[in-house]
Design a protein around this motif. Sequence first.
Motif, PDB file in Angstrom:
ATOM      1  N   GLN A  27      50.871   9.634  51.740  1.00 40.19           N
ATOM      2  CA  GLN A  27      50.133   9.041  50.625  1.00 40.19           C
ATOM      3  C   GLN A  27      49.161   8.016  51.176  1.00 40.19           C
ATOM      4  OE1 GLN A  27      52.444   6.733  47.933  1.00 40.19           O
ATOM      5  NE2 GLN A  27      50.869   6.709  46.380  1.00 40.19           N
ATOM      6  N   ASP A  28      47.884   8.206  50.905  1.00 44.19           N
ATOM      7  CA  ASP A  28      46.853   7.321  51.420  1.00 44.19           C
ATOM      8  C   ASP A  28      46.494   6.215  50.451  1.00 44.19           C
ATOM      9  OD1 ASP A  28      45.220  10.186  52.834  1.00 44.19           O
ATOM     10  OD2 ASP A  28      46.656   8.816  53.745  1.00 44.19           O
ATOM     11  N   ALA A  72      45.045  15.153  35.399  1.00 39.14           N
ATOM     12  CA  ALA A  72      44.098  14.190  35.963  1.00 39.14           C
ATOM     13  C   ALA A  72      44.602  12.767  35.731  1.00 39.14           C
ATOM     14  CB  ALA A  72      42.712  14.377  35.356  1.00 39.14           C
ATOM     15  N   SER A  73      45.072  12.508  34.533  1.00 43.16           N
ATOM     16  CA  SER A  73      45.602  11.189  34.185  1.00 43.16           C
ATOM     17  C   SER A  73      46.857  10.871  35.000  1.00 43.16           C
ATOM     18  CB  SER A  73      45.913  11.142  32.689  1.00 43.16           C
ATOM     19  OG  SER A  73      46.551   9.946  32.350  1.00 43.16           O
ATOM     20  N   THR A  74      47.726  11.843  35.141  1.00 40.06           N
ATOM     21  CA  THR A  74      48.955  11.650  35.919  1.00 40.06           C
ATOM     22  C   THR A  74      48.636  11.301  37.366  1.00 40.06           C
ATOM     23  OG1 THR A  74      50.198  13.136  34.489  1.00 40.06           O
ATOM     24  CG2 THR A  74      51.073  12.795  36.703  1.00 40.06           C
ATOM     25  N   LEU A  75      47.734  12.045  37.969  1.00 40.14           N
ATOM     26  CA  LEU A  75      47.369  11.778  39.365  1.00 40.14           C
ATOM     27  C   LEU A  75      46.754  10.388  39.503  1.00 40.14           C
ATOM     28  CD1 LEU A  75      45.905  15.225  40.530  1.00 40.14           C
ATOM     29  CD2 LEU A  75      48.237  14.364  40.786  1.00 40.14           C
ATOM     30  N   ALA A  76      45.901  10.011  38.561  1.00 38.91           N
ATOM     31  CA  ALA A  76      45.267   8.689  38.610  1.00 38.91           C
ATOM     32  C   ALA A  76      46.310   7.574  38.499  1.00 38.91           C
ATOM     33  CB  ALA A  76      44.228   8.558  37.496  1.00 38.91           C
ATOM     34  N   LYS A  77      47.272   7.741  37.601  1.00 33.08           N
ATOM     35  CA  LYS A  77      48.314   6.723  37.427  1.00 33.08           C
ATOM     36  C   LYS A  77      49.165   6.559  38.679  1.00 33.08           C
ATOM     37  CE  LYS A  77      48.704   7.289  32.456  1.00 33.08           C
ATOM     38  NZ  LYS A  77      49.477   7.914  31.372  1.00 33.08           N
ATOM     39  N   LEU A  78      49.254   7.621  39.464  1.00 34.92           N
ATOM     40  CA  LEU A  78      50.048   7.579  40.688  1.00 34.92           C
ATOM     41  C   LEU A  78      49.197   7.286  41.925  1.00 34.92           C
ATOM     42  CD1 LEU A  78      52.416  10.592  39.952  1.00 34.92           C
ATOM     43  CD2 LEU A  78      52.927   8.141  39.748  1.00 34.92           C
ATOM     44  N   VAL A 113      46.914   9.036  43.365  1.00 37.49           N
ATOM     45  CA  VAL A 113      46.696  10.185  44.234  1.00 37.49           C
ATOM     46  C   VAL A 113      45.526  10.983  43.685  1.00 37.49           C
ATOM     47  CG1 VAL A 113      49.071  10.300  45.065  1.00 37.49           C
ATOM     48  CG2 VAL A 113      48.422  11.632  43.066  1.00 37.49           C
ATOM     49  N   THR A 114      44.892  11.751  44.535  1.00 40.30           N
ATOM     50  CA  THR A 114      43.692  12.470  44.111  1.00 40.30           C
ATOM     51  C   THR A 114      43.823  13.988  44.183  1.00 40.30           C
ATOM     52  OG1 THR A 114      42.763  12.324  46.336  1.00 40.30           O
ATOM     53  CG2 THR A 114      42.177  10.566  44.773  1.00 40.30           C
ATOM     54  N   SER A 115      44.975  14.478  44.602  1.00 43.33           N
ATOM     55  CA  SER A 115      45.134  15.926  44.702  1.00 43.33           C
ATOM     56  C   SER A 115      46.591  16.310  44.460  1.00 43.33           C
ATOM     57  CB  SER A 115      44.711  16.416  46.097  1.00 43.33           C
ATOM     58  OG  SER A 115      45.634  15.963  47.076  1.00 43.33           O
ATOM     59  N   LEU A 116      46.793  17.573  44.176  1.00 44.91           N
ATOM     60  CA  LEU A 116      48.143  18.086  44.012  1.00 44.91           C
ATOM     61  C   LEU A 116      48.930  17.914  45.309  1.00 44.91           C
ATOM     62  CD1 LEU A 116      50.283  19.507  42.316  1.00 44.91           C
ATOM     63  CD2 LEU A 116      49.283  21.688  43.027  1.00 44.91           C
ATOM     64  N   PHE A 136      50.146  14.457  45.497  1.00 44.32           N
ATOM     65  CA  PHE A 136      51.231  14.283  44.531  1.00 44.32           C
ATOM     66  C   PHE A 136      52.532  14.848  45.094  1.00 44.32           C
ATOM     67  CE2 PHE A 136      53.740  16.335  41.149  1.00 44.32           C
ATOM     68  CZ  PHE A 136      54.195  15.199  40.503  1.00 44.32           C
ATOM     69  N   LEU A 137      52.475  16.056  45.630  1.00 51.08           N
ATOM     70  CA  LEU A 137      53.680  16.679  46.185  1.00 51.08           C
ATOM     71  C   LEU A 137      54.219  15.884  47.367  1.00 51.08           C
ATOM     72  CD1 LEU A 137      52.686  20.446  45.913  1.00 51.08           C
ATOM     73  CD2 LEU A 137      54.276  19.152  44.456  1.00 51.08           C
ATOM     74  N   ASN A 138      53.327  15.351  48.187  1.00 53.99           N
ATOM     75  CA  ASN A 138      53.771  14.506  49.306  1.00 53.99           C
ATOM     76  C   ASN A 138      54.443  13.238  48.805  1.00 53.99           C
ATOM     77  OD1 ASN A 138      52.958  16.241  51.353  1.00 53.99           O
ATOM     78  ND2 ASN A 138      50.927  15.318  51.512  1.00 53.99           N
ATOM     79  N   LEU A 139      53.911  12.661  47.736  1.00 55.07           N
ATOM     80  CA  LEU A 139      54.530  11.482  47.143  1.00 55.07           C
ATOM     81  C   LEU A 139      55.926  11.818  46.631  1.00 55.07           C
ATOM     82  CD1 LEU A 139      54.382   8.531  46.173  1.00 55.07           C
ATOM     83  CD2 LEU A 139      53.264   9.382  44.089  1.00 55.07           C
ATOM     84  N   MET A 140      56.053  12.946  45.934  1.00 53.74           N
ATOM     85  CA  MET A 140      57.368  13.358  45.434  1.00 53.74           C
ATOM     86  C   MET A 140      58.339  13.575  46.595  1.00 53.74           C
ATOM     87  SD  MET A 140      57.060  13.256  42.167  1.00 53.74           S
ATOM     88  CE  MET A 140      58.655  13.922  41.720  1.00 53.74           C
TER      89      MET A 140
END
Length: 167
Positions: free
Chosen positions: A10-11, A65-71, A73-76, A79-83
Motif C-alpha cells: 500500500q503506497d 470508486a468511493s470505497t477505494l478513495a476512503k481506503l 487506494v487507487t486500484s483494485l 485494495f487487494l494488497n491492503l486486504m
Amino acid sequence: MAETGRHEGQDSAKVDENTLCQVVSKTADKINELVHNAKEKIAASGDDFMTTASKYLSPIIGLYASTLAKLNVTSLEEFLNLMKSYHKHEDVRDVYEELIAAEDSWDEILKKYDHALEKRECRTELTVGSPAPLDVQLTDLKTSRTLTLNDLIGKQNLLLVFLRHSA
C-alpha cells in the motif's frame, strides 16, 4: 528504518483495521441493497427492467470508486494488497467474505441481464477497421435518455466509455 505507517503493498496513508472493516462492510451492504433493488425491479416490471437497467446496474461503479478513495487506494490491486496485509485479523477476513458474497449476488444479476440481452439482440461482430454501427442504441447514464451513436457523432467532443463486467 523508521516506521512510515504504511502496510506492505500500500503506497498511501495507513488505514487502520477498524476503518477497513467499516468501509468494506458498508460496501458489501450497499451492494446487497443494489442487488435487492434490482431483483425487485426485475420482478415488478420484467421487460421494463431491460430498458432502464443501467439506472440500477451502474451505481456500483461509483460505489467502488468511493470505497477505494476512503481506503486511500487507487486500484483494485492496491485494495487487494491492503486486504492481504490485514488477512491475519479475523474481522477483516469476515468482512472480505461478506464483500465476496455480495459480489457473487451481483454477478448473478449481471449474468441474468446478459442472458436476457443475448436473447433480445442480434449482435454483429466487429473487426478492426470496420465502420462503427451508427444505429446502435446507447443510454446516457445521467439522463437515462436513449441515443444512437449517430446522434452523437460530430455534434460535440465525444468520449465513449464502454464498460463490460467480466463475471
